[in-house]
Design a protein around this motif. Structure first.
Motif, PDB file in Angstrom:
ATOM      1  N   ASP A 193      43.233  36.676  36.184  1.00  0.00           N
ATOM      2  CA  ASP A 193      43.799  37.209  34.954  1.00  0.00           C
ATOM      3  C   ASP A 193      45.313  37.020  34.925  1.00  0.00           C
ATOM      4  OD1 ASP A 193      41.263  37.954  34.287  1.00  0.00           O
ATOM      5  OD2 ASP A 193      41.533  40.082  34.751  1.00  0.00           O
ATOM      6  N   SER A 194      45.862  37.192  33.741  1.00  0.00           N
ATOM      7  CA  SER A 194      47.310  36.987  33.575  1.00  0.00           C
ATOM      8  C   SER A 194      48.109  38.259  33.748  1.00  0.00           C
ATOM      9  CB  SER A 194      47.585  36.391  32.183  1.00  0.00           C
ATOM     10  OG  SER A 194      47.087  37.255  31.180  1.00  0.00           O
ATOM     11  N   ASN A 195      47.444  39.363  34.100  1.00  0.00           N
ATOM     12  CA  ASN A 195      48.160  40.651  34.209  1.00  0.00           C
ATOM     13  C   ASN A 195      47.895  41.312  35.553  1.00  0.00           C
ATOM     14  OD1 ASN A 195      45.490  41.143  33.716  1.00  0.00           O
ATOM     15  ND2 ASN A 195      45.834  42.904  32.370  1.00  0.00           N
ATOM     16  N   ASN A 196      48.028  40.541  36.618  1.00  0.00           N
ATOM     17  CA  ASN A 196      47.758  41.083  37.954  1.00  0.00           C
ATOM     18  C   ASN A 196      49.023  41.491  38.699  1.00  0.00           C
ATOM     19  OD1 ASN A 196      44.892  40.849  38.105  1.00  0.00           O
ATOM     20  ND2 ASN A 196      45.144  38.640  38.185  1.00  0.00           N
ATOM     21  N   SER A 197      50.157  41.499  38.032  1.00  0.00           N
ATOM     22  CA  SER A 197      51.411  41.742  38.745  1.00  0.00           C
ATOM     23  C   SER A 197      51.419  43.087  39.453  1.00  0.00           C
ATOM     24  CB  SER A 197      52.592  41.643  37.761  1.00  0.00           C
ATOM     25  OG  SER A 197      52.413  42.560  36.695  1.00  0.00           O
ATOM     26  N   GLN A 198      50.715  44.056  38.870  1.00  0.00           N
ATOM     27  CA  GLN A 198      50.700  45.368  39.512  1.00  0.00           C
ATOM     28  C   GLN A 198      49.782  45.396  40.722  1.00  0.00           C
ATOM     29  OE1 GLN A 198      48.926  44.558  36.940  1.00  0.00           O
ATOM     30  NE2 GLN A 198      46.898  45.495  37.088  1.00  0.00           N
ATOM     31  N   PHE A 199      48.986  44.337  40.898  1.00  0.00           N
ATOM     32  CA  PHE A 199      47.994  44.336  41.969  1.00  0.00           C
ATOM     33  C   PHE A 199      48.549  43.736  43.259  1.00  0.00           C
ATOM     34  CE2 PHE A 199      44.030  42.249  43.749  1.00  0.00           C
ATOM     35  CZ  PHE A 199      43.569  43.403  44.340  1.00  0.00           C
ATOM     36  N   GLY A 200      49.571  42.892  43.160  1.00  0.00           N
ATOM     37  CA  GLY A 200      50.135  42.281  44.366  1.00  0.00           C
ATOM     38  C   GLY A 200      49.562  40.913  44.634  1.00  0.00           C
ATOM     39  N   PHE A 201      48.261  40.775  44.619  1.00  0.00           N
ATOM     40  CA  PHE A 201      47.614  39.479  44.728  1.00  0.00           C
ATOM     41  C   PHE A 201      46.237  39.615  44.086  1.00  0.00           C
ATOM     42  CE2 PHE A 201      45.165  41.335  48.079  1.00  0.00           C
ATOM     43  CZ  PHE A 201      44.087  40.506  48.315  1.00  0.00           C
ATOM     44  N   PRO A 202      45.603  38.571  43.567  1.00  0.00           N
ATOM     45  CA  PRO A 202      46.046  37.185  43.605  1.00  0.00           C
ATOM     46  C   PRO A 202      47.142  36.904  42.587  1.00  0.00           C
ATOM     47  CG  PRO A 202      44.066  37.354  42.316  1.00  0.00           C
ATOM     48  CD  PRO A 202      44.345  38.727  42.855  1.00  0.00           C
ATOM     49  N   LEU A 203      47.553  35.643  42.504  1.00  0.00           N
ATOM     50  CA  LEU A 203      48.573  35.260  41.545  1.00  0.00           C
ATOM     51  C   LEU A 203      48.089  35.472  40.118  1.00  0.00           C
ATOM     52  CD1 LEU A 203      49.774  31.858  43.032  1.00  0.00           C
ATOM     53  CD2 LEU A 203      50.889  34.059  43.217  1.00  0.00           C
ATOM     54  N   ASP A 204      49.024  35.720  39.226  1.00  0.00           N
ATOM     55  CA  ASP A 204      48.690  35.782  37.812  1.00  0.00           C
ATOM     56  C   ASP A 204      48.294  34.397  37.315  1.00  0.00           C
ATOM     57  OD1 ASP A 204      49.393  38.392  37.886  1.00  0.00           O
ATOM     58  OD2 ASP A 204      51.259  38.181  36.768  1.00  0.00           O
ATOM     59  N   ASN A 205      47.219  34.353  36.523  1.00  0.00           N
ATOM     60  CA  ASN A 205      46.862  33.150  35.775  1.00  0.00           C
ATOM     61  C   ASN A 205      46.799  31.899  36.653  1.00  0.00           C
ATOM     62  OD1 ASN A 205      46.134  31.987  33.323  1.00  0.00           O
ATOM     63  ND2 ASN A 205      48.215  31.278  32.939  1.00  0.00           N
ATOM     64  N   CYS A 206      46.104  31.995  37.781  1.00  0.00           N
ATOM     65  CA  CYS A 206      45.981  30.837  38.675  1.00  0.00           C
ATOM     66  C   CYS A 206      44.510  30.447  38.802  1.00  0.00           C
ATOM     67  CB  CYS A 206      46.584  31.119  40.050  1.00  0.00           C
ATOM     68  SG  CYS A 206      45.524  32.048  41.181  1.00  0.00           S
ATOM     69  N   THR A 207      44.279  29.203  39.229  1.00  0.00           N
ATOM     70  CA  THR A 207      42.931  28.687  39.413  1.00  0.00           C
ATOM     71  C   THR A 207      42.748  28.280  40.868  1.00  0.00           C
ATOM     72  OG1 THR A 207      42.813  27.882  37.134  1.00  0.00           O
ATOM     73  CG2 THR A 207      41.278  26.915  38.704  1.00  0.00           C
ATOM     74  N   ILE A 208      41.615  28.639  41.439  1.00  0.00           N
ATOM     75  CA  ILE A 208      41.314  28.274  42.823  1.00  0.00           C
ATOM     76  C   ILE A 208      39.807  28.096  42.941  1.00  0.00           C
ATOM     77  CG2 ILE A 208      41.288  30.713  43.516  1.00  0.00           C
ATOM     78  CD1 ILE A 208      42.287  29.782  46.303  1.00  0.00           C
ATOM     79  N   ARG A 209      39.389  27.146  43.766  1.00  0.00           N
ATOM     80  CA  ARG A 209      37.977  26.809  43.879  1.00  0.00           C
ATOM     81  C   ARG A 209      37.362  27.339  45.180  1.00  0.00           C
ATOM     82  NH1 ARG A 209      37.236  20.626  41.440  1.00  0.00           N
ATOM     83  NH2 ARG A 209      37.415  21.271  39.253  1.00  0.00           N
ATOM     84  N   GLY A 210      36.054  27.537  45.134  1.00  0.00           N
ATOM     85  CA  GLY A 210      35.315  28.011  46.297  1.00  0.00           C
ATOM     86  C   GLY A 210      33.835  27.811  46.084  1.00  0.00           C
ATOM     87  N   HIS A 211      33.017  28.604  46.764  1.00  0.00           N
ATOM     88  CA  HIS A 211      31.569  28.506  46.589  1.00  0.00           C
ATOM     89  C   HIS A 211      30.925  29.865  46.839  1.00  0.00           C
ATOM     90  CE1 HIS A 211      31.377  28.468  50.995  1.00  0.00           C
ATOM     91  NE2 HIS A 211      30.082  28.653  50.898  1.00  0.00           N
ATOM     92  N   ARG A 212      29.685  29.999  46.367  1.00  0.00           N
ATOM     93  CA  ARG A 212      28.898  31.210  46.576  1.00  0.00           C
ATOM     94  C   ARG A 212      27.627  30.840  47.315  1.00  0.00           C
ATOM     95  NH1 ARG A 212      29.168  34.793  41.084  1.00  0.00           N
ATOM     96  NH2 ARG A 212      27.790  36.040  42.380  1.00  0.00           N
ATOM     97  N   PHE A 213      27.228  31.725  48.235  1.00  0.00           N
ATOM     98  CA  PHE A 213      25.974  31.529  48.973  1.00  0.00           C
ATOM     99  C   PHE A 213      25.554  32.892  49.514  1.00  0.00           C
ATOM    100  CE2 PHE A 213      23.797  29.091  52.699  1.00  0.00           C
ATOM    101  CZ  PHE A 213      22.568  29.300  52.103  1.00  0.00           C
ATOM    102  N   HIS A 214      24.711  33.600  48.765  1.00  0.00           N
ATOM    103  CA  HIS A 214      24.347  34.948  49.197  1.00  0.00           C
ATOM    104  C   HIS A 214      22.984  35.331  48.635  1.00  0.00           C
ATOM    105  CE1 HIS A 214      25.484  36.745  45.205  1.00  0.00           C
ATOM    106  NE2 HIS A 214      26.308  35.715  45.187  1.00  0.00           N
ATOM    107  N   TYR A 215      22.338  36.251  49.345  1.00  0.00           N
ATOM    108  CA  TYR A 215      21.047  36.788  48.930  1.00  0.00           C
ATOM    109  C   TYR A 215      21.150  38.221  48.433  1.00  0.00           C
ATOM    110  CZ  TYR A 215      18.214  32.881  50.654  1.00  0.00           C
ATOM    111  OH  TYR A 215      17.633  31.651  50.825  1.00  0.00           O
ATOM    112  N   SER A 216      22.298  38.829  48.593  1.00  0.00           N
ATOM    113  CA  SER A 216      22.437  40.203  48.124  1.00  0.00           C
ATOM    114  C   SER A 216      22.890  40.216  46.677  1.00  0.00           C
ATOM    115  CB  SER A 216      23.429  40.970  49.003  1.00  0.00           C
ATOM    116  OG  SER A 216      24.741  40.490  48.803  1.00  0.00           O
TER     117      SER A 216
END
Length: 461
Positions: free
Chosen positions: A376-399
């Motif tokens: 999101d673009s309004n995460n400044s109060q959260f500390g991290f992650p960055l505001d308005n950034c894109t990052i890739r990953g993957h999901r693999f779970h049964y829960s």
């Protein structure tokens, strides 16, 4: 230049992992320094690689990481090795989708300029194996497919017939016929193969694999083919070439049989940005002292739920740490640990940290695939992650998350191939948890912002 070979398969389940780790051990026996890699978002196979070579295995991924980053990683970790063995993912040409080579072994082999050996499950066929290999060799002429290994061969006679059929193919060497052997099959469970440190996956097992390959594989010819590597010139990424000079902050990393899924590059990036990583076991340990942050990765918390729940002093310490506003990042298994607890398939419940209002429940249906996270673009109060950034990953779970997931704030929009985007990235104070395993090298600023958030806490102490 380091020699290299990619071990690819016609499809999943042909024995790539067994052949790869047996080959790594067999080459190590010859006095060679072997560096291993795994194509794709896999945490388990690199643990087998480490067991076979004594060196940390590393992931390469054409969808999560750029060509330059993959090449930089490959060149960095092969700098002090004699040969690199790259274990492929799925089938040679399989990756992110049906019409693109993104994320495939074929794409990676072309990026790195390394030759490919194809593993074929040769059960119940002879000449058809030659037709199959020819098809793989001709599908993309830019892939340097130099050899073939027939696996699961029924007899010496069967192997001789396969050799006769395959030796007629031009430019593809027949390297050997590996007999079917149940004694060296790696057991599987719901998240894939067992970790290398678990039962029956020690040195005796890997030596048995190496014995099998030394008897039935032409290692000299394979080594000759591996010399056909034509790697592009070095182009290191900035984050790998130097470390920042900031003062260190102490970040606890949960690491044991319950929490064992971490990309090595994620940990190294945190260290590059000034983190001193303090490993501890949520199964048995107290929370380390004087921490400014926590990283709880994925793994198998459902298999150790009772033991995790029994370590009540740690559960309380982590809960207090989160409520005190320290930065905490949990991925998949980490999300489960930070929830109210885990409900087993049998309906048993095990209470855990309880930072989030929901429980997680095991199911028989897997949720897997690549995922792209947009914050999101309004995460400044959260500390991290960055505001308005894109990052890739993957999901693999049964829960899955039980009722209550909608009662907590989120800061991610997650999208995947062929799927509608969903809200995710659960947050409470400075605690963030998600089912997505992020690869920080896709956007190193994510790791940087986490460490800086921890540093701000340290400066306030």
């Amino acid at each position: 230049m380091t020699q290299a070979i990619a071990i690819a398969g016609t499809h999943s389940g042909v024995g790539k992992t067994s052949i790869s780790i047996g080959l790594m051990r067999a080459l190590s026996r010859r006095g060679l320094t072997v560096q291993s890699f795994k194509v794709g978002p896999d945490f388990i196979d690199p643990s087998h690689h480490w067991q076979a070579t004594g060196r940390m295995g590393h992931n390469l991924d054409g969808w999560m990481l750029s060509a330059q980053t993959n090449l930089s990683l490959f060149q960095k970790y092969t700098a002090n090795s004699d040969i690199a063995v790259v274990e492929g993912v799925m089938g040679l040409y399989d990756g992110f989708g049906p019409t693109t080579e993104a994320g495939s072994t074929a794409e990676m082999a072309k990026w790195l300029g390394i030759p490919v050996v194809l593993v074929v499950d040769a059960r119940s066929m002879v000449r058809s194996a030659a037709a199959m290999v020819q098809g793989y060799a001709n599908f993309d002429p830019e892939v340097n497919l130099v050899g073939v290994i027939c696996n699961c061969v029924g007899s010496v006679g069967h192997g001789s017939l396969l050799r006769e059929a395959l030796e007629r193919l031009p430019h593809v060497a027949f390297l050997g016929a590996i007999p079917r052997s149940d004694s060296v099959a790696i057991p599987e469970r719901h998240l894939g193969l067992w970790m290398a440190t678990e039962d029956d996956l020690g040195d005796m097992y890997i030596d048995a694999l190496a014995d099998l390959l030394e008897e039935h594989l032409d290692l000299d010819q394979l080594l000759s083919l591996s010399a056909m590597t034509s790697m592009p010139p070095p182009s290191p990424d900035d984050w790998m070439s130097s470390k920042l000079s900031h003062s260190q902050v102490r970040i606890g990393v949960a690491r044991d049989n319950a929490f064992c899924f971490y990309y090595q590059e994620n940990l190294e990036l945190l260290e590059n940005y000034g983190a001193e990583l303090i490993e501890f076991s949520p199964l048995t340990d107290p929370l380390p002292k004087n921490l400014q942050g926590l990283y709880i990765g994925g793994g198998y918390p459902e298999l150790y739920a009772e033991q995790l729940a029994a370590n009540r002093s740690l559960v309380k310490s982590v809960r207090d740490f989160c409520y005190a506003g320290y930065p905490v990042y949990g991925e998949c298994g980490g999300l489960m640990y930070l929830s109210q607890g885990i409900e087993s398939l049998q309906g048993d419940r095990y209470s855990l940290v309880g930072i989030f209002p929901f429980w997680t429940r095991m199911s028989r249906k897997v949720k897997l695939g690549y995922a792209q996270v947009h914050t999101d673009s309004n995460n400044s109060q959260f500390g991290f992650p960055l505001d308005n950034c894109t990052i890739r990953g993957h999901r693999f779970h049964y829960s899955e998350i039980l009722d209550g997931g909608g009662e907590v704030s989120t800061c991610y929009q997650v999208s995947g191939r062929g799927k509608s985007s969903v809200r995710e990235g659960y947050k409470m104070k400075n605690t963030l948890a998600s089912y997505v395993h992020l690869h920080f090298a896709n956007n190193p600023e994510f790791a940087h912002s986490f460490v800086e958030s921890c540093r701000q806490v340290a400066n306030q102490q």
